[in-house]
Each structure stands twice: as structure tokens, then as C-alpha cells.
Design a protein around this motif. Structure first.
Motif, mmCIF file in Angstrom:
data_model
loop_
_atom_site.group_PDB
_atom_site.id
_atom_site.type_symbol
_atom_site.label_atom_id
_atom_site.label_comp_id
_atom_site.label_asym_id
_atom_site.label_seq_id
_atom_site.Cartn_x
_atom_site.Cartn_y
_atom_site.Cartn_z
ATOM 1 N N UNK A 1 1.223 -1.041 -0.430
ATOM 2 C CA UNK A 1 0.275 -0.379 0.160
ATOM 3 C C UNK A 1 0.773 1.108 -0.329
ATOM 4 N N UNK A 2 0.736 1.819 -0.705
ATOM 5 C CA UNK A 2 1.235 3.264 -0.957
ATOM 6 C C UNK A 2 0.410 4.671 -0.648
ATOM 7 N N UNK A 3 1.397 4.794 1.150
ATOM 8 C CA UNK A 3 0.216 5.429 1.666
ATOM 9 C C UNK A 3 -0.122 7.084 0.722
ATOM 10 N N UNK A 4 0.945 7.709 0.366
ATOM 11 C CA UNK A 4 0.549 8.883 -1.165
ATOM 12 C C UNK A 4 -0.938 8.337 -1.579
ATOM 13 N N UNK A 5 -0.880 7.825 -2.090
ATOM 14 C CA UNK A 5 -1.830 7.362 -3.030
ATOM 15 C C UNK A 5 -3.502 6.515 -2.409
ATOM 16 N N UNK A 6 -3.528 6.645 -1.099
ATOM 17 C CA UNK A 6 -4.528 5.406 -0.313
ATOM 18 C C UNK A 6 -5.231 6.136 0.970
ATOM 19 N N UNK B 1 -14.493 2.247 2.130
ATOM 20 C CA UNK B 1 -15.257 0.956 1.213
ATOM 21 C C UNK B 1 -14.544 1.365 -0.051
ATOM 22 N N UNK B 2 -13.513 2.330 -0.316
ATOM 23 C CA UNK B 2 -12.912 2.201 -1.718
ATOM 24 C C UNK B 2 -12.049 1.297 -1.901
ATOM 25 N N UNK C 1 -11.167 -1.743 -3.421
ATOM 26 C CA UNK C 1 -9.927 -1.605 -4.703
ATOM 27 C C UNK C 1 -9.511 -3.196 -4.280
ATOM 28 N N UNK C 2 -8.979 -3.443 -3.245
ATOM 29 C CA UNK C 2 -8.819 -5.079 -2.712
ATOM 30 C C UNK C 2 -9.238 -6.295 -3.290
ATOM 31 N N UNK C 3 -10.533 -6.107 -3.227
ATOM 32 C CA UNK C 3 -11.486 -6.964 -3.461
ATOM 33 C C UNK C 3 -10.868 -7.515 -5.371
ATOM 34 N N UNK C 4 -11.249 -6.037 -5.738
ATOM 35 C CA UNK C 4 -10.738 -6.380 -7.622
ATOM 36 C C UNK C 4 -9.240 -7.199 -7.273
ATOM 37 N N UNK C 5 -8.236 -6.443 -6.745
ATOM 38 C CA UNK C 5 -7.426 -7.391 -6.323
ATOM 39 C C UNK C 5 -6.556 -8.672 -6.123
ATOM 40 N N UNK C 6 -7.762 -9.459 -5.126
ATOM 41 C CA UNK C 6 -7.706 -9.912 -5.306
ATOM 42 C C UNK C 6 -8.459 -11.299 -6.105
ATOM 43 N N UNK C 7 -9.455 -10.854 -6.863
ATOM 44 C CA UNK C 7 -9.536 -11.351 -7.730
ATOM 45 C C UNK C 7 -8.975 -11.672 -8.992
ATOM 46 N N UNK D 1 -15.219 -12.354 0.643
ATOM 47 C CA UNK D 1 -15.530 -11.903 1.322
ATOM 48 C C UNK D 1 -14.670 -10.602 2.186
ATOM 49 N N UNK D 2 -14.194 -9.912 0.565
ATOM 50 C CA UNK D 2 -14.580 -8.054 1.355
ATOM 51 C C UNK D 2 -15.594 -7.919 0.410
ATOM 52 N N UNK D 3 -15.850 -7.995 -0.300
ATOM 53 C CA UNK D 3 -17.437 -8.072 -0.907
ATOM 54 C C UNK D 3 -18.055 -7.740 -0.367
ATOM 55 N N UNK D 4 -18.200 -8.316 0.860
ATOM 56 C CA UNK D 4 -19.715 -9.220 1.369
ATOM 57 C C UNK D 4 -18.908 -8.664 2.389
ATOM 58 N N UNK D 5 -18.339 -8.578 3.071
ATOM 59 C CA UNK D 5 -18.202 -7.744 4.681
ATOM 60 C C UNK D 5 -17.451 -6.524 4.840
#
Length: 175
Positions: A80-85, A91-92, A96-102, A160-164
Motif C-alpha cells: 500500500x502506497x500511503x500517498x495514494x490511499x 469502502x473504496x 480495490x482490495x477485492x478487485x486485487x484478490x480477484x 469476504x471483502x465484497x460481502x463484509x
């Protein structure tokens, strides 16, 4: 959802075990190789015992350890790059993490399929390792299995990320 999480945790523990055993084999074979080479040198060649295929042993078990670690810790694998996140809402970040997991799920599927095909080819064409002359089929098969575990864990973590909306956030944990 709790059942899927239990499956994911079980797979993670199994991969941690496989990775740990692989690392132990790497360390033991390296220590033994160095010891026997030193004994060979000290005895002037009288003790000529060497470990054949030491480089192969280390390289293949390193491959297993890396695949197992990737599968065991896939939910923590994002840099995780702090400058961007840092200003993004949770929620965003979760989306993004859910998309990365996919994406990791798809990578795991591609790895699984490719390594499975290599295992089949190893049987059909008699592929063997260069030094030890053992069949490549079990090496490819275990690698394919570990890649499948990666795909399964990534899919479960994505669901899990997308549901919870809950995910491992390195910024919050200080990791």
C-alpha cells in the motif's frame, strides 16, 4: 460466510506448514552440503561424500516455499502506497482490495492450469530433473496444487471483502 472463512484459514495453515517444511529442507540440505564439502577439503579428499543435486533440491523447495507463502498470506500481499490511499475512504480501499484478490484468483488459475499441463507433459515425455534424474511430474503436480490453493484462498478472500467490506489494512496495523 463463516464456513468459507474456516476453509480459508485451514488452507492458510496447511500452506504455512508446507512452506515451513520446505524451508527446513532447504536449510538442512544446505548445511549438510557445506559440511560435507568442508570435510572433503579437511580430509584431502578421503571423505568423498557429497549431496548430489543440492542446487536442485534448494531451488525446487524454494519454489514450493514461495508458492505456499503466497497462498498462505494472499490477503496481506498488497503493498500500500500511503500517498495514494491515505485519503481514500475504507469502502473504496475495500473495493480495490477485492478487485486485487480477484486478480490473484485469476493468476492462481493460470498458474494451476499451466503447471498441470507441465505435469501431464512430464509424464508423457518423461521429463526428469537435470542432476537427480527424478520425474518432474511430482514437482509440477505439487506446484499446481499450491497454485490451486492460492486461487481458492484469493476467491474466498475476495468474496469476504465484497460481502463484509472487511480486509487486511496494513496502514491500520502498522505493518
Amino acid at each position: 460466510m463463516a464456513f468459507l472463512i474456516r476453509i480459508s484459514r485451514f488452507i492458510a495453515k496447511m500452506c504455512e506448514f508446507i512452506g515451513g517444511v520446505s524451508l527446513i529442507i532447504i536449510v538442512v540440505s544446505t548445511i549438510a552440503d557445506v559440511f560435507f564439502r568442508y570435510m572433503f577439503k579437511l580430509t584431502g579428499g578421503e571423505l568423498g561424500f557429497t549431496i548430489k543435486g543440492g542446487v536442485e533440491i534448494v531451488s525446487y523447495f524454494m519454489f514450493f516455499a514461495l508458492l505456499a507463502a503466497f497462498a498462505a498470506y494472499v490477503e496481506r500481499s498488497q503493498i500500500i502506497v500511503d500517498v495514494f490511499t491515505q485519503k481514500m475512504p475504507q469502502s473504496i480501499k475495500g473495493y480495490m482490495m477485492g478487485i486485487f484478490m480477484m486478480g490473484f484468483f485469476l493468476i492462481g488459475i493460470v498458474f494451476t492450469w499451466g503447471l498441470y499441463e507441465n505435469a501431464v507433459d512430464a509424464v508423457h515425455f518423461g521429463k526428469v530433473t537435470q542432476d537427480l534424474r527424478i520425474s518432474m511430474m511430482p514437482i509440477y503436480a505439487l506446484s499446481s496444487f499450491l497454485s490451486a490453493l492460492l486461487a481458492i484462498r484469493a476467491l474466498i478472500e475476495s468474496i469476504n471483502i465484497f460481502t463484509t467490506g472487511e480486509f487486511f489494512d496494513a496502514e491500520e496495523t502498522g505493518a
